[in-house]
Structure formats: C-alpha cells, structure tokens
Design a protein around this motif. Structure first.
Motif, PDB file in Angstrom:
ATOM      1  N   TRP A  76     -11.732   2.873  -1.870  1.00  0.00           N
ATOM      2  CA  TRP A  76     -10.905   3.732  -1.978  1.00  0.00           C
ATOM      3  C   TRP A  76     -10.245   5.015  -0.863  1.00  0.00           C
ATOM      4  N   VAL A  88      -2.697  -3.318  -5.253  1.00  0.00           N
ATOM      5  CA  VAL A  88      -3.053  -2.299  -4.541  1.00  0.00           C
ATOM      6  C   VAL A  88      -2.618  -0.952  -6.164  1.00  0.00           C
ATOM      7  N   HIS A  89      -3.794  -0.252  -6.212  1.00  0.00           N
ATOM      8  CA  HIS A  89      -4.225   0.176  -7.846  1.00  0.00           C
ATOM      9  C   HIS A  89      -3.834   1.818  -7.589  1.00  0.00           C
ATOM     10  N   SER A 137      -5.449   5.749  -3.861  1.00  0.00           N
ATOM     11  CA  SER A 137      -5.105   4.536  -4.647  1.00  0.00           C
ATOM     12  C   SER A 137      -6.373   3.525  -4.359  1.00  0.00           C
ATOM     13  N   ARG A 138      -6.969   2.872  -4.397  1.00  0.00           N
ATOM     14  CA  ARG A 138      -8.088   1.955  -4.608  1.00  0.00           C
ATOM     15  C   ARG A 138      -6.917   0.389  -4.626  1.00  0.00           C
ATOM     16  N   VAL A 139      -8.380  -0.362  -3.286  1.00  0.00           N
ATOM     17  CA  VAL A 139      -7.514  -1.621  -3.391  1.00  0.00           C
ATOM     18  C   VAL A 139      -9.185  -2.545  -3.042  1.00  0.00           C
ATOM     19  N   ASN A 186       0.692   6.833   2.691  1.00  0.00           N
ATOM     20  CA  ASN A 186      -0.386   7.833   3.456  1.00  0.00           C
ATOM     21  C   ASN A 186      -0.679   8.159   3.997  1.00  0.00           C
ATOM     22  N   TRP A 215     -14.671  -1.899  -4.814  1.00  0.00           N
ATOM     23  CA  TRP A 215     -12.845  -1.372  -4.535  1.00  0.00           C
ATOM     24  C   TRP A 215     -13.319  -0.406  -3.334  1.00  0.00           C
ATOM     25  N   LEU A 222       1.054  -1.781   0.469  1.00  0.00           N
ATOM     26  CA  LEU A 222      -0.400   0.123  -0.426  1.00  0.00           C
ATOM     27  C   LEU A 222       0.485   1.482  -0.073  1.00  0.00           C
ATOM     28  N   PRO A 223       0.522   2.164  -1.302  1.00  0.00           N
ATOM     29  CA  PRO A 223       1.202   3.208  -0.965  1.00  0.00           C
ATOM     30  C   PRO A 223       1.427   3.865   0.430  1.00  0.00           C
TER      31      PRO A 223
END
Length: 239
Positions: free
Chosen positions: A212, A238-239, A220-222, A198, A210, A195-196
């Motif tokens: 968000w 994660v996208h 980001s979203r997962v 944040n 999803w 996960l980035p």
C-alpha cells in the motif's frame, strides 16, 4: 488494542470511539498545536509536535526533563524498539531514549544531514534512516551512508522506508515515485510504469500480498509479487 483510534490533528489530540470524535488534548495545551506524530500505548500516548515531545497519561500532559534536547525539533516519528527503548527521528537528528537517558545522533556521529524524516529496522536489525539528503544506516553507534546507496539519486529527499518481508527494500521520495531495491540495484517506479504520480509518506505490506502506497495525492496498492525482482523484471499492475 481496545479498538479505539487516537487521531492527531492540526489542533491537538482526539479519540475516535463508537463513531464519534472527542477532543482529549486541545492544541493550546501542546508545545505546538499540531499533534504531528503519536504513539498510543496502554497507559500513555506519546505526542510528537512540530516543536517538541510530550506524553499524555492519567488525563494530563507531562513533559519529562529528558525531552528538553528535542524541544525545538519537529518530531517526525516515535518508534518503540523491542528492547523497550524509544527512537525519535526529528529535524535535528535521531534521538534514542534508553532508561530515561536521551542520546542524540547527529553530525558528530556521521549524520551529515540531521533532518531525519523516517526510520525502519532491516532484517538484520540495522536501523535505516531516511533523511532529506538520502539514506543512511546506524551501525555500532555510528551513522554511515546506506551500503546499497549506489544507484539512488543524489540528495534524495526520503519520505518513506519499508523493508519488505522477502528482503527487498522500498523507498518513497518527496520528489515522487517509488524506489525498489532488488538484484543489487534500484528500480524507479512512477507514471511511466503505471504508478500514479504521488509523494509517498507511508508504505505498508499487508498479509494478502499487497504493498500500500499513501501520499499527498491519495492511496494506491500494487501486488508485491509484481514489483521488480533480482532479475530486474516487473509485471506492475496498480489498483
């Protein structure tokens, strides 16, 4: 509901309509120039600032006298309950407006740290309070530590709270990362899990599966299905 978008900024309240912004309420007309939180309703817009609350209706700013106890507080949220009442998490406790009467929940009601950042209703309609010193819940007029507090870092500075549709609870913290309650314990998700880095200030679950995550360092979203489950397993992507 009509497709227009109200926008709070560092200098008042604006309206985004047909591709253009127009300033509706300049910052100098507010008790503090920053429209920090807003709630747009068909006949009015509630404007929470860093120093008190006002309402814009019929083209004018109104400051009802019942808002006076919140005059020096930062309004961190404005939540309309399904019974018609309104909740306000603030830096000076949790306030509840019912039939024109404002009630405060603070130390006397069990809320040790009145700096409430965010609130949310769980599936049992208990009100969850994310504060700068952990998670709390309101039951029968009394504030108490979250029943599932065990396992959370001490004095967690909570910045976002979201009960997921399947019963799990997601929490964002100012220190960074995401916490998921599943299987009776908490699972921390951060860079080690993909996960980035944040500090989530907003969490939302859409209808396509999803979660968000929006914060200081982007969005980001997962997939909700990939978050930790009761078995403790996670297939995080994660996208």
């Amino acid at each position: 509901a009509d497709g227009r978008i109200w926008v709070g900024s560092n200098d008042g309240l604006s309206l985004f309509d047909q591709g253009h912004f127009s300033l509706v309420v300049p910052g100098k007309a507010l008790p503090h120039p920053q429209a920090y939180n807003i709630l747009a309703e068909p006949d009015q817009v509630w404007i929470g600032t860093r120093r008190g609350l006002v309402v814009w209706r019929d083209g004018r700013i109104a400051t009802p006298p019942e808002f006076a106890p919140m005059a020096s507080a930062q309004i961190n949220g404005i939540v309309r309950d399904r019974d018609g009442s309104v909740w306000f998490p603030t830096t000076d406790g949790l306030f509840h407006l019912v039939d024109g009467q404002l009630q405060r929940f603070g130390q006397a009601q069990g809320l040790h740290d009145p700096r409430v950042r965010v609130i949310a209703f769980d599936h049992d309609r208990h009100l969850l309070l994310g504060t700068q010193s952990g998670m709390w819940e309101l039951r029968n007029g009394h504030v108490q530590p979250l029943a599932a507090q065990a396992g959370l870092p001490p004095d967690l500075d909570v910045s976002a709270v979201l009960p997921l549709r399947d019963g799990r609870l997601a929490i964002g913290s100012l220190a960074g990362g995401l916490l998921i309650q599943a299987g009776g314990r908490w699972h921390a998700l951060g860079p080690k899990q993909g996960l980035p880095a944040n500090s989530p200030f907003f969490l939302a679950e859409d209808t396509h599966g999803w979660l968000w995550i929006a914060g200081i360092r982007g969005v980001s979203r997962v997939r909700v299905a990939e978050l930790p489950t009761a078995s403790g397993q996670s297939t995080l992507a994660v996208h």
